[in-house]
Design an enzyme around this catalytic site. Structure first.
Site, PDB file in Angstrom:
ATOM      1  N   TYR A  52      43.009  58.518  42.228  1.00 50.58           N
ATOM      2  CA  TYR A  52      43.553  58.338  43.537  1.00 50.58           C
ATOM      3  C   TYR A  52      42.215  58.993  44.426  1.00 50.58           C
ATOM      4  O   TYR A  52      41.553  59.887  43.790  1.00 50.58           O
ATOM      5  CB  TYR A  52      44.400  60.218  43.440  1.00 50.58           C
ATOM      6  CG  TYR A  52      45.924  59.423  44.764  1.00 50.58           C
ATOM      7  CD1 TYR A  52      46.191  59.103  45.457  1.00 50.58           C
ATOM      8  CD2 TYR A  52      46.708  59.780  43.149  1.00 50.58           C
ATOM      9  CE1 TYR A  52      47.676  58.361  45.993  1.00 50.58           C
ATOM     10  CE2 TYR A  52      48.239  59.688  43.652  1.00 50.58           C
ATOM     11  CZ  TYR A  52      48.273  58.686  44.847  1.00 50.58           C
ATOM     12  OH  TYR A  52      49.485  57.756  45.260  1.00 50.58           O
ATOM     13  N   GLU A  54      41.736  58.757  48.026  1.00 46.86           N
ATOM     14  CA  GLU A  54      42.406  58.380  49.006  1.00 46.86           C
ATOM     15  C   GLU A  54      41.257  58.792  50.297  1.00 46.86           C
ATOM     16  O   GLU A  54      40.486  59.603  49.832  1.00 46.86           O
ATOM     17  CB  GLU A  54      44.281  59.042  49.999  1.00 46.86           C
ATOM     18  CG  GLU A  54      44.947  58.743  49.756  1.00 46.86           C
ATOM     19  CD  GLU A  54      46.373  59.734  49.631  1.00 46.86           C
ATOM     20  OE1 GLU A  54      45.878  60.064  50.863  1.00 46.86           O
ATOM     21  OE2 GLU A  54      47.281  59.101  49.633  1.00 46.86           O
ATOM     22  N   ASP A 198      41.232  34.141  58.614  1.00 43.33           N
ATOM     23  CA  ASP A 198      41.883  34.542  57.599  1.00 43.33           C
ATOM     24  C   ASP A 198      41.258  33.113  56.377  1.00 43.33           C
ATOM     25  O   ASP A 198      42.180  32.025  56.662  1.00 43.33           O
ATOM     26  CB  ASP A 198      43.254  34.435  57.678  1.00 43.33           C
ATOM     27  CG  ASP A 198      44.214  34.890  56.381  1.00 43.33           C
ATOM     28  OD1 ASP A 198      42.977  34.740  55.270  1.00 43.33           O
ATOM     29  OD2 ASP A 198      45.070  34.917  56.330  1.00 43.33           O
ATOM     30  N   THR A 224      41.078  37.278  50.778  1.00 46.63           N
ATOM     31  CA  THR A 224      41.944  37.341  49.094  1.00 46.63           C
ATOM     32  C   THR A 224      40.874  37.537  48.684  1.00 46.63           C
ATOM     33  O   THR A 224      39.670  36.990  48.879  1.00 46.63           O
ATOM     34  CB  THR A 224      42.942  36.728  48.654  1.00 46.63           C
ATOM     35  OG1 THR A 224      42.970  35.498  49.393  1.00 46.63           O
ATOM     36  CG2 THR A 224      44.503  36.969  49.585  1.00 46.63           C
ATOM     37  N   LYS A 227      41.911  34.084  45.117  1.00 48.47           N
ATOM     38  CA  LYS A 227      41.693  32.862  45.010  1.00 48.47           C
ATOM     39  C   LYS A 227      40.688  31.639  44.421  1.00 48.47           C
ATOM     40  O   LYS A 227      40.540  32.245  43.821  1.00 48.47           O
ATOM     41  CB  LYS A 227      42.348  32.248  46.666  1.00 48.47           C
ATOM     42  CG  LYS A 227      43.969  32.719  46.255  1.00 48.47           C
ATOM     43  CD  LYS A 227      44.229  32.226  47.891  1.00 48.47           C
ATOM     44  CE  LYS A 227      45.893  33.326  47.834  1.00 48.47           C
ATOM     45  NZ  LYS A 227      46.353  33.364  49.580  1.00 48.47           N
ATOM     46  N   ARG A 233      43.648  40.393  41.426  1.00 45.96           N
ATOM     47  CA  ARG A 233      44.189  40.044  42.990  1.00 45.96           C
ATOM     48  C   ARG A 233      43.810  41.469  43.493  1.00 45.96           C
ATOM     49  O   ARG A 233      44.358  42.592  43.606  1.00 45.96           O
ATOM     50  CB  ARG A 233      45.665  39.930  42.398  1.00 45.96           C
ATOM     51  CG  ARG A 233      46.837  40.469  43.723  1.00 45.96           C
ATOM     52  CD  ARG A 233      48.061  39.444  42.247  1.00 45.96           C
ATOM     53  NE  ARG A 233      47.468  37.953  41.700  1.00 45.96           N
ATOM     54  CZ  ARG A 233      47.911  37.136  42.501  1.00 45.96           C
ATOM     55  NH1 ARG A 233      48.476  37.276  43.310  1.00 45.96           N
ATOM     56  NH2 ARG A 233      47.619  35.925  41.794  1.00 45.96           N
TER      57      ARG A 233
HETATM   58  C1  LIG Z   1      47.070  33.771  50.602  1.00 40.89           C
HETATM   59  C2  LIG Z   1      46.801  34.371  51.927  1.00 40.89           C
HETATM   60  C3  LIG Z   1      47.217  35.684  52.354  1.00 40.89           C
HETATM   61  C4  LIG Z   1      47.837  36.620  52.263  1.00 40.89           C
HETATM   62  O1  LIG Z   1      47.817  36.824  50.348  1.00 40.89           O
HETATM   63  P1  LIG Z   1      48.046  37.469  49.386  1.00 40.89           P
HETATM   64  O2  LIG Z   1      47.137  38.662  48.421  1.00 40.89           O
HETATM   65  O3  LIG Z   1      49.615  37.115  48.619  1.00 40.89           O
HETATM   66  O4  LIG Z   1      49.212  38.816  50.139  1.00 40.89           O
HETATM   67  C5  LIG Z   1      46.998  35.116  53.509  1.00 40.89           C
HETATM   68  N1  LIG Z   1      46.387  34.414  54.586  1.00 40.89           N
HETATM   69  C6  LIG Z   1      45.987  33.579  54.016  1.00 40.89           C
HETATM   70  C7  LIG Z   1      45.563  32.321  54.588  1.00 40.89           C
HETATM   71  C8  LIG Z   1      46.318  33.146  52.476  1.00 40.89           C
HETATM   72  O5  LIG Z   1      46.562  31.767  52.102  1.00 40.89           O
END
Ligand SMILES: *Cc1c(COP(=O)(O)O)cnc(C)c1O
Length: 414
Positions: A52, A54, A198, A224, A227, A233
């Protein structure tokens, strides 16, 4: 493999083995997926899951954080170096929570946010009514243009001037083109909005310096890590020095409790790997493969949204070949290729049927495949469509994809 799990829980052990087999046997073309490294897998499976922590390094609500503090500081430092960002928060559990933190750091519930429509390639967290972002905020959406299927920034500017959003969001899950970050910066400035980009899908291409970076332009960049970045993850937020305080406070205690220290350490491993010259090569090959795939699909008579790609994915409109996206996804799965159905811009089918499929090259590039394999895969897709009523032909195609997979072994060390 998985000896302790076999001992304790044979049912889950069987599932782990089966999933490893599936990942090896099928050609993974889901644009948001990748195969992370054995080093990342080991770190995610480490004793850091027990801890933990936090709070933030050196300012924790628990004792015993000396080692996890080091891991988090390394992850932050490497994220900043990799993306040439002033500051980073590496605690978000996912891309979605990273967005939630970023929005709530700059907007009050009920404020207006403006992002790309989900049906035109955006993401649920960019203001879709069923998602927190649409439930909590008043969301408006821009779209791509009919015909070109790309974003028109003059139109975005007009819409932003009319709507006066508090936050202007860029980034997408199914948009194959580069973004004009400078235009979005100037639109945000003109209407007094915060510009959040994003880069969840393209982060690995940005890290590999084969795609323009939003970092110099946006107030906050979310992503993220699993990807194109090929890490565990999770999520990450990059921001300027002056915005860090608001971001940190909203992440914890705002949105999350204890950080996932095993995942944060694995993000550090990922960023370290991304800083190596080999990762640039990986990013370039991912792009080259997407180009080769796009060209081969066009040659076979498939139609691509916006006519091609600048990144790691293509959006195929299957309607001209007589299939819906759902039918194409099922057909490809049948011959050993995994992808997902996806709406195309101005789609007339429902999100459960769709007219298209989204195909990405990050995972197959990790396996070592190149442009020749992309052309073979496009050919297999073409033959699957033309012989979709012929079960023997489809079985032969499945044999071809399995043979291709065997030529590029996945996780030989497992
Ligand atoms: C995949 C994705 C997310 C979300 O990611 P998670 O880890 O699945 O919550 C947010 N924004 C975009 C543009 C994405 O492609």
């Amino acid at each position: 493999m998985y000896d302790a799990v076999h001992e304790t829980d044979p049912e889950i052990a069987a599932i782990l083995e089966a999933e490893l087999g599936r990942q090896r046997d099928q050609l993974e073309m889901i644009a948001s997926e990748n195969f992370t490294s054995p080093a990342v897998l080991e770190t995610v499976g480490s004793v850091l899951t027990n801890k933990y922590a936090e709070g933030y390094p050196k300012k924790r609500y628990y004792g015993g954080c000396v080692h996890v503090d080091e891991a988090e500081l390394l992850a932050k430092r490497r994220a900043c170096e990799l993306f040439e960002a002033e500051r980073a928060n590496v605690q978000p559990h996912s891309g979605s929570t990273a967005n939630m933190t970023a929005y709530c750091a700059f907007a009050e519930p009920g404020d207006k946010i403006m992002g790309l429509s989900l049906s035109h390639g955006g993401h649920l967290t960019h203001g879709h009514p069923v998602n927190f972002s649409g439930l909590l905020f008043q969301a408006v959406h821009y779209e791509v243009e009919p015909g070109s299927e790309v974003i028109d920034y003059d139109r975005m500017r007009e819409q932003a001037k009319k709507e006066q959003p508090r936050i202007l969001i860029g980034g997408a899950s199914a948009y194959p083109r580069t973004w004009d970050y400078a235009a979005m910066r100037s639109i945000a400035d003109e209407v007094g909005a915060v510009f959040i980009f994003d880069m969840a899908h393209i982060a690995g291409l940005v890290a590999g310096k084969v795609h323009p970076s939003p970092v110099p332009h946006a107030d906050v960049v979310t992503s993220t890590t699993h990807k194109t970045l090929r890490g565990p993850r999770g999520g990450v937020i990059l921001c300027t020095k002056e915005n860090l305080k608001a971001i940190n406070k909203l992440n914890f205690p705002g949105m999350q409790g204890g950080p996932l220290m095993h995942v944060i350490a694995a993000k550090a491993v990922c960023f370290h790997q991304c800083l190596q010259p080999e990762f640039r090569d990986y990013a370039q090959r991912t792009l080259d493969n997407a180009q080769a795939l796009a060209a081969a699909l066009l040659e076979k008579g498939f139609e691509l949204a916006s006519g091609g790609t600048d990144n790691h994915l293509v959006l195929v409109n299957c309607k001209p070949r007589g299939l819906t996206g759902k039918e194409m996804e099922e057909l490809l799965e049948h011959v050993g290729i995994t992808c997902n159905k996806n709406t195309v811009p101005f789609d007339e089918e429902s999100p459960f049927v769709t007219s298209g499929v989204r195909l990405g090259t990050p995972a197959l590039t990790t396996r070592g495949m190149g442009p020749d394999e992309m052309r073979r895969i496009a050919d297999i897709m073409d033959r699957a469509v033309t012989s979709r009523e012929d079960e023997d032909a489809l079985a032969r195609l499945r044999g071809e994809t399995e043979a291709l997979g065997r030529d590029f072994p996945l996780y030989p060390e497992l």
